[in-house]
Design a protein around this motif. Structure first.
Motif, PDB file in Angstrom:
ATOM      1  N   GLU A  29      -4.336   0.688   1.501  1.00 20.98           N
ATOM      2  CA  GLU A  29      -3.401   1.034   0.429  1.00 20.98           C
ATOM      3  C   GLU A  29      -2.241   0.065   0.372  1.00 20.98           C
ATOM      4  OE1 GLU A  29      -2.444   5.080   1.325  1.00 20.98           O
ATOM      5  OE2 GLU A  29      -4.208   5.857   0.261  1.00 20.98           O
ATOM      6  N   TYR A  30      -1.784  -0.426   1.522  1.00 20.19           N
ATOM      7  CA  TYR A  30      -0.701  -1.409   1.553  1.00 20.19           C
ATOM      8  C   TYR A  30      -1.141  -2.696   0.856  1.00 20.19           C
ATOM      9  CZ  TYR A  30       2.777  -4.702   3.245  1.00 20.19           C
ATOM     10  OH  TYR A  30       3.752  -5.665   3.308  1.00 20.19           O
ATOM     11  N   ILE A  31      -2.364  -3.142   1.155  1.00 17.07           N
ATOM     12  CA  ILE A  31      -2.852  -4.386   0.564  1.00 17.07           C
ATOM     13  C   ILE A  31      -3.046  -4.242  -0.939  1.00 17.07           C
ATOM     14  CG2 ILE A  31      -4.791  -6.020   0.523  1.00 17.07           C
ATOM     15  CD1 ILE A  31      -5.121  -5.469   3.532  1.00 17.07           C
ATOM     16  N   LYS A  36      -0.115  -8.788  -7.574  1.00 19.24           N
ATOM     17  CA  LYS A  36      -1.428  -9.386  -7.803  1.00 19.24           C
ATOM     18  C   LYS A  36      -1.534 -10.803  -7.243  1.00 19.24           C
ATOM     19  CE  LYS A  36      -4.976 -10.065 -11.184  1.00 19.24           C
ATOM     20  NZ  LYS A  36      -5.688  -9.334 -12.152  1.00 19.24           N
ATOM     21  N   LYS A  37      -0.482 -11.592  -7.405  1.00 22.99           N
ATOM     22  CA  LYS A  37      -0.519 -12.970  -6.927  1.00 22.99           C
ATOM     23  C   LYS A  37      -0.680 -13.019  -5.409  1.00 22.99           C
ATOM     24  CE  LYS A  37       2.007 -17.309  -7.127  1.00 22.99           C
ATOM     25  NZ  LYS A  37       3.225 -17.977  -7.549  1.00 22.99           N
ATOM     26  N   GLU A  38       0.063 -12.170  -4.707  1.00 21.02           N
ATOM     27  CA  GLU A  38      -0.017 -12.152  -3.250  1.00 21.02           C
ATOM     28  C   GLU A  38      -1.326 -11.515  -2.788  1.00 21.02           C
ATOM     29  OE1 GLU A  38       2.705 -10.955   0.598  1.00 21.02           O
ATOM     30  OE2 GLU A  38       3.447 -10.560  -1.414  1.00 21.02           O
ATOM     31  N   HIS A  39      -1.759 -10.484  -3.492  1.00 20.18           N
ATOM     32  CA  HIS A  39      -2.999  -9.786  -3.156  1.00 20.18           C
ATOM     33  C   HIS A  39      -4.213 -10.714  -3.263  1.00 20.18           C
ATOM     34  CE1 HIS A  39      -5.936  -6.553  -2.980  1.00 20.18           C
ATOM     35  NE2 HIS A  39      -6.460  -7.001  -4.095  1.00 20.18           N
ATOM     36  N   ALA A  40      -4.142 -11.683  -4.164  1.00 23.44           N
ATOM     37  CA  ALA A  40      -5.260 -12.608  -4.389  1.00 23.44           C
ATOM     38  C   ALA A  40      -5.303 -13.743  -3.368  1.00 23.44           C
ATOM     39  CB  ALA A  40      -5.180 -13.184  -5.794  1.00 23.44           C
ATOM     40  N   ALA A  41      -4.328 -13.832  -2.492  1.00 25.79           N
ATOM     41  CA  ALA A  41      -4.311 -14.892  -1.479  1.00 25.79           C
ATOM     42  C   ALA A  41      -5.523 -14.739  -0.559  1.00 25.79           C
ATOM     43  CB  ALA A  41      -3.025 -14.827  -0.665  1.00 25.79           C
ATOM     44  N   PRO A  42      -6.113 -15.850  -0.145  1.00 29.42           N
ATOM     45  CA  PRO A  42      -7.317 -15.775   0.700  1.00 29.42           C
ATOM     46  C   PRO A  42      -7.110 -14.989   2.000  1.00 29.42           C
ATOM     47  CG  PRO A  42      -6.881 -18.046   0.029  1.00 29.42           C
ATOM     48  CD  PRO A  42      -5.739 -17.221  -0.448  1.00 29.42           C
TER      49      PRO A  42
END
Length: 98
Positions: A29-31, A36-42
């Motif tokens: 849930e934290y992730i 969105k930009k940070e969540h898409a980081a590899p």
């Protein structure tokens, strides 16, 4: 009997700022709540994959914990200090060399 699935607890809770991630579900849930930009980081994607593998396939929760911590610490780049300590040889003079 041990818990299974997303309710499994980390051996050591992960403290991120004011929040504490205790279970795999908390970390997931934290992730998903990240921008969105940070969540898409590899790194975060790899952490989410590790969470899913541990929650659905079993295995040690330490793998998922390592993934989350590595993703959280991704902006910090450790630099190698080539100076470091000087070697001990060459500094000490023997009595015969004086």
């Amino acid at each position: 009997m041990t818990e299974r699935g997303w309710g499994r607890r980390f051996e050591d809770p992960i403290r991120i700022g004011d929040s504490v991630l205790v279970t795999l579900l908390d970390a997931g849930e934290y992730i998903t709540a990240l921008p969105k930009k940070e969540h898409a980081a590899p790194e975060w994607q790899a952490a989410m994959e590790a969470l899913i593998l541990v929650a659905e396939g079993g295995g040690p929760t330490m793998f998922a914990r390592i993934g989350v911590i590595r993703a959280f610490n991704r902006p910090y780049i450790s630099e190698f200090n080539s100076k470091g300590k000087e070697p001990h040889w060459g500094r000490r003079k023997l009595k015969r060399d004086r």
